[in-house]
Design an enzyme around this catalytic site. Structure first.
Site, PDB file in Angstrom:
ATOM      1  N   HIS A 245       0.831  -1.202   0.000  1.00 45.67           N
ATOM      2  CA  HIS A 245       0.000   0.000   0.000  1.00 45.67           C
ATOM      3  C   HIS A 245       0.870   1.258   0.000  1.00 45.67           C
ATOM      4  O   HIS A 245       0.444   2.323  -0.448  1.00 45.67           O
ATOM      5  CB  HIS A 245      -0.918   0.039   1.232  1.00 45.67           C
ATOM      6  CG  HIS A 245      -2.042  -0.948   1.178  1.00 45.67           C
ATOM      7  ND1 HIS A 245      -1.917  -2.233   1.615  1.00 45.67           N
ATOM      8  CD2 HIS A 245      -3.313  -0.816   0.720  1.00 45.67           C
ATOM      9  CE1 HIS A 245      -3.062  -2.867   1.447  1.00 45.67           C
ATOM     10  NE2 HIS A 245      -3.924  -2.029   0.904  1.00 45.67           N
TER      11      HIS A 245
ATOM     12  N   ASP B 226      -3.924  -6.208  -8.259  1.00 48.07           N
ATOM     13  CA  ASP B 226      -4.197  -5.501  -7.010  1.00 48.07           C
ATOM     14  C   ASP B 226      -4.474  -4.044  -7.379  1.00 48.07           C
ATOM     15  O   ASP B 226      -4.247  -3.610  -8.511  1.00 48.07           O
ATOM     16  CB  ASP B 226      -2.998  -5.617  -6.066  1.00 48.07           C
ATOM     17  CG  ASP B 226      -3.402  -5.511  -4.600  1.00 48.07           C
ATOM     18  OD1 ASP B 226      -4.535  -5.064  -4.317  1.00 48.07           O
ATOM     19  OD2 ASP B 226      -2.577  -5.872  -3.730  1.00 48.07           O
TER      20      ASP B 226
END
Length: 340
Positions: free
Chosen positions: A197, A266
């Protein structure tokens, strides 16, 4: 709108803002989806940029929202969530749903209790109007201190056999409820010392291929999807993470492992990609890697939302080849996950 934009839109999955019909931000995002023929969305309970609520308030509200999304976007809509249990569950006790165990806690249950637990979760997703669950997480617990997997209890086990057995029970319960499962994060995030992230993750020196690939080898022929992670393995590709790598997505996952289901990237707004590649380039590279679904959560501090993603698509669509065949193949693979 061009035919090419519609075809690229059919391969996108976008996050949307808002919890109820009539919300101006929800209308804006769904209008953008309609414009580009995007029919796949992902829901979140929390908005990263504002730290406030996003799509989830209560069980009844979520069902109204998913029905509204279907009414706006038309046929073959797919609504997805991350519902692993534990630290990663969008439909949680805080919003009036049942609470579900983390993967690590799930693995401690007897097989019968595991099956019951998985059926309960899958039934709740079905009742909420969800089609796809970005779960189970099949990252092997290679590094228990990994800040994004082990330290959060997101791995079933450090033992690949035990992990695969747990994942298979989750998949079976979801399939029986008509919910598609997407395994993550290929080729394995369990050894990482960095959270994708926040930055691109290189696991070249810590990855245990024998263990971390086993769930994919054993489950490749189930009716599942696979999510490619923002992780670099230099032995396969020194230039791109798996999510943007043709060598890992097409040559290895498809070619060597024989996976025939849909491949999802993702989220392309994560810093694991966006710290190095622009929005337009990340979409183009994900497509060229061989992904069937290019996921943009529209839920980061960058404040990129559906209209921004559609504008990026419009800038690059003329640069993409073989869209028609790829778009149709993507549609068939995704429908195969959650349609009878």
């Amino acid at each position: 709108m061009t035919q090419e934009l519609r075809e690229l839109g059919a391969m996108m999955m976008l996050g949307i803002r808002g919890a109820e019909p009539g919300d101006p931000e929800l209308d804006e995002d769904l209008d953008a989806c309609v414009h580009a023929s995007v029919r796949k969305v992902v829901l979140f309970d929390r908005d990263v940029a504002t730290a406030g609520k996003r799509n989830v308030q209560s069980p009844d509200q979520v069902r109204v929202l998913t029905d509204h999304v279907r009414a706006r976007l038309g046929e073959n809509v797919a609504v997805a969530v991350d519902q692993e249990g534990g630290r990663v569950q969008r439909l949680s006790e805080a919003h009036g749903f049942q609470g579900w165990l983390s993967a690590r806690e799930f693995a401690l249950l007897h097989e019968t209790a595991q099956a019951e637990h998985a059926r309960s979760m899958a039934g709740t997703l079905r009742d909420a109007g969800i089609d796809l669950n970005f779960a189970p997480c099949v990252d092997v617990d290679v590094n228990p201190t990994s800040p994004v997997i082990g330290a959060l209890g997101r791995s079933f086990s450090s033992d690949a056999d035990e992990l695969t057995a747990c994942a298979a029970r989750v998949i079976k319960a979801h399939r029986e409820a008509g919910i598609g499962c997407v395994l993550k994060h290929f080729p394995g995030h369990g050894s990482a010392m960095v959270d994708s992230h926040h930055d691109l993750v290189d696991v070249s020196d810590t990855w245990d291929g024998h263990r971390e690939l086993q769930p994919y080898r054993m489950l490749a022929h189930e009716r599942v999807g696979v999510m490619t992670g923002h992780v670099v393995l230099t032995e396969f590709d020194a230039d791109f993470p798996a999510s943007l790598s043709h060598k890992l997505t097409t040559k290895f996952l498809r070619g060597e492992l024989g996976f025939e289901g849909p491949v999802f990237t993702d989220a392309l707004d994560m810093e694991g990609v966006r710290a190095r590649w622009s929005l337009s380039d990340s979409i183009r590279l994900g497509f060229e890697a061989g992904a069937d679904v290019l996921v943009h959560a529209c839920n980061s501090r960058r404040r990129e939302y559906a209209p921004d993603v559609v504008r990026a698509m419009e800038r690059i669509v003329s640069q993409i080849d073989d869209l028609s065949a790829r778009s149709e193949r993507s549609r068939e693979r995704v429908l195969g996950l959650h349609k009878p």
